[in-house]
Enzyme design. Structure first.
Site, PDB file in Angstrom:
ATOM      1  N   ASP A 140      16.768  39.511 -30.650  1.00 25.46           N
ATOM      2  CA  ASP A 140      16.947  39.835 -29.229  1.00 25.46           C
ATOM      3  C   ASP A 140      18.030  38.962 -28.589  1.00 25.46           C
ATOM      4  OD1 ASP A 140      16.552  40.590 -26.640  1.00 25.46           O
ATOM      5  OD2 ASP A 140      14.405  40.213 -26.609  1.00 25.46           O
ATOM      6  N   GLY A 166      21.699  48.116 -25.829  1.00 30.24           N
ATOM      7  CA  GLY A 166      22.691  49.197 -25.896  1.00 30.24           C
ATOM      8  C   GLY A 166      24.119  48.773 -25.580  1.00 30.24           C
ATOM      9  N   ASP A 201      14.569  47.243 -21.053  1.00 33.14           N
ATOM     10  CA  ASP A 201      13.132  47.295 -21.319  1.00 33.14           C
ATOM     11  C   ASP A 201      12.436  48.442 -20.588  1.00 33.14           C
ATOM     12  OD1 ASP A 201      13.837  44.960 -22.500  1.00 33.14           O
ATOM     13  OD2 ASP A 201      12.189  43.796 -21.669  1.00 33.14           O
TER      14      ASP A 201
END
Ligand code: GAL
Length: 680
Positions: free
Chosen positions: A411, A470, A491
């Site tokens: 992440d 993205g 999210d």
């Protein structure tokens, strides 16, 4: 003047006065304050809708300016108001509330009239002075006030519609509404007692990697499993149905799986492809974030794994049990269970006290025939402020492999600060969406390439799930850095606005999905979710059927985000429809795209391996859709087709697609999911 005459005159004057007042007010209208309406119909990402207060219950304040009246909410937020053409003007002051000034929230306000955008605020951040919202709403029947997450996730997005009011046409008031039915209803028939093998038709593994595949089978237990054509190196446990071992050489192996119980026998072919690609169908499992967020622990992960087996979810293909953020020690948490050394002298990461023995946990999960996932960030800190992998990528990849992990979610978060030379101790996504100078694409790819290469060097298969929301069109290069899947958006939250906007944003990447490379629109928001504040998903039942149908059509990784110990009948039913899951797990690995829109009805078509197609008639609008649909040719059909309703697992009819129409009844925010198979 006599008495009678006097009283008649008084009445006439009074009537004339009332008439004058009414017609005058008809002409000039009135003010109806938003806070006079029932705001409880609103849906929002966090907390409850507040009248004249912020979402946290304080006086509304935007950039130092206080407001007595208005609607305090939180992204993603939607409030529907029936105006019926009786309002002229909507005005408000909008902004992020000062109560979040310690953080970096961003939001965008929208006013929609009968589904069309009438106004938007542009992205607003905390400290921005309130922006005036003045919208001509003459002629609007249904008005929607929306707050989105400003494209950086919905963290701390406390949004105020301050001093919000309508100028009306005449004396009137307005009703808020939520047009979607709240009654849960069950569509999926119970699995039969006779065996049925629900696995995908393909499974990928790399040469030399440990092999583990639990055959998903429904039907009464005890069950006996067997297989023919198993290549040497693999063995099947006849009681558990778990295939383990190792394949030395690349190749394609055709295996016939068999499951037998007292009621009967089932067979299914499985193609084992030993080669470069893994996750030949989208990963299916559970992840801790949407329910536990920073409260995750080894015990909770174990229990989630146990429930996956006990409820029978595993018999439908659910397999991965993934730990998200907060298994590591934290930068500055007051919670003693998150305090401690981040790494040992050799730079190996040390799990926090809630976890301790990671290998023990992985062994336990593997012992159930399941797989296990872990989480980190390429930056020094994860999004939650725990230790990330920056500078220790090699040690981390080796630790994951040594412990026995099968999946890594990686992440971006504080990596944005690394590349922009910002303070590295701020874990939030301040700078994640922009790079300063340099080759942006190379910068975006670099940390994932580094970890991707390291994972490939490990002696086991590790699914690599990229999470960077993205940026830089990740779907174009995610596979080339070793990614198995990549998030395409920010999210998700359990609100219709969030699910809808994410769904609408998938077209851009649809063509890039293929076996081993999946677009990830984020995890499922069904069941009891809440990021540490557990509550039943705010999505209505129809919205959940639509959510699950879309994620299946999108070939998205299916990760249940709920508290597994609180699974209710509706959610289990939703998650165990093998015909819907088969659309997601189809071996061709194509992602559906939206082929036609009729008003708010979006029609998605997904090509399937057996020559049939799955078609989702998805109603994104506020009205039921009842139509005779006669455009099947436009969707690519010709000749005679058998139409099957996948949620009800029932053949509907055979149709001549060139001549006949299909009667469609699609609920508000709901779906009709059909499979059309050609008839000879
Ligand atoms: C976010 C990510 C979430 C969750 C969270 C953990 O950036 O998108 O899915 O992993 O971080 O802190």
């Amino acid at each position: 003047m006599n008495k009678v005459y006097k009283s008649k005159l008084a009445r006439a004057i009074a009537l004339a006065f009332i008439f004058y007042i009414t017609s005058f007010s008809d002409l000039v209208g009135q003010t109806v304050w938003l806070d006079q309406l029932d705001l409880s119909a609103a849906t929002q990402g966090y907390g409850v809708p507040r009248k004249n207060k912020t979402v946290d219950g304080n006086v509304m304040k935007i950039a130092g300016q206080s407001y007595d009246r208005g609607f305090g909410t939180h992204a993603e937020s939607s409030l529907q108001i029936q105006l019926g053409g009786k309002a002229k003007l909507f005005t408000a002051w909008v902004g992020v509330d000062d109560e979040m000034k310690e953080h970096q929230p961003a939001v965008e306000f929208f006013v929609l009239g009968d589904g069309k955008k009438l106004w938007s605020s542009a992205v607003m951040r905390v400290g921005d002075i309130a922006r005036p919202c003045t919208v001509d709403v003459a002629g609007v029947n249904k008005l929607e006030l929306v707050v989105t997450d400003g494209s950086n996730g919905n963290y701390y997005d406390h949004a105020d519609w301050a001093d919000a009011k309508f100028e009306t046409l005449g004396a009137t008031t307005f009703a808020t509404f939520n047009p979607v039915s709240s009654e849960p209803y069950i569509l999926t028939p119970k699995p039969s007692a006779t065996p049925k093998i629900n696995s995908a038709s393909v499974f990928g593994v790399r040469p030399g990697s440990p092999f583990q595949f639990r055959i998903p089978v429904t039907g009464d237990r005890p069950m006996n499993f067997s297989a023919s054509g198993l290549p040497s190196g693999l063995k099947l446990n006849g009681t558990t149905g778990v295939i383990t071992g190792k394949l030395a050489k690349a190749g394609t192996y055709l295996v016939k799986l068999r499951a037998k119980n007292a009621k009967g026998i089932a067979e299914k072919s499985l193609k084992i492809i030993c080669g470069d690609q893994i996750a030949l169908t989208p990963p299916m499992g559970w992840n801790s974030w949407n329910c536990f967020a920073g409260e995750v622990s080894a015990e909770k992960v174990k229990r989630a794994a146990e429930v996956m087996v006990k409820t029978g979810l595993v018999n439908h293909g659910w397999n991965y049990v993934n730990i998200d953020d907060f298994w590591q020690n934290h930068r500055d948490s007051k919670d003693p269970s998150l305090q401690g050394k981040m790494r040992d002298e050799a730079g190996n990461i040390i799990p926090n006290k809630r976890f301790g023995d990671m290998k023990g946990l992985a062994d336990y999960v593997h012992g159930l025939g399941l797989k296990i996932g872990i989480y980190s960030s390429p930056g020094p800190w994860t999004c939650g402020g725990c230790a990330g992998s920056y500078g220790y990528e090699k040690q981390d990849a080796e630790s994951y492999a040594k412990w026995g992990f099968d999946y890594l979610k990686y992440d971006w978060c504080s990596y944005g600060n690394v590349i922009n030379g910002l303070p590295q101790n701020d874990p939030y996504k301040v700078s994640s969406l922009s790079y300063q100078g340099g080759n942006q694409l190379a910068t975006a790819m670099k940390p994932f390439q580094l970890m991707g290469d390291l994972l490939r060097k490990q002696p086991r298969d590790i699914v690599f799930s990229l999470c960077q929301y993205g940026m830089s069109d990740v779907w174009k290069w995610g596979g080339s850095v070793g990614g198995t899947s990549w998030r395409t958006t920010n999210d998700i939250t359990d609100t219709w606005t969030s699910v809808k906007n994410i769904a609408l944003d998938q077209e851009k990447s649809a063509a890039f999905a293929k076996p081993g490379n999946w677009n990830d629109p984020d995890m499922l928001v069904v069941g009891t979710v809440g990021w540490g504040n557990p509550h039943p998903s705010k999505l209505k039942p129809d919205e959940q059927y639509l959510h699950f149908s879309l994620w299946s059509l999108f070939s998205a990784p299916l990760l249940i985000g709920c508290d597994m110990e609180k699974l209710d009948d509706f959610t289990i039913n939703l998650l165990t429809n093998d015909e819907v899951i088969a659309v997601n797990q189809d071996g061709l690995g194509k992602q559906a795209s939206c082929v036609q829109t009729i008003g708010d009805l979006r029609i998605y078509v997904k090509d399937l391996e057996d020559g049939s197609k799955a078609v989702g008639f998805c109603n994104f609008g506020l009205e039921k859709v009842n139509i005779a649909y006669n455009d099947l040719n436009k969707l690519g059909f010709s000749g005679k087709q058998r139409v099957r309703d996948l949620w009800r697992q029932k053949d509907i009819r055979d149709i001549s697609t060139d001549k006949e129409a299909l009667d469609l009844n699609v609920p508000v925010h709901g779906v009709v999911l059909y499979k059309l198979s050609p008839l000879r």
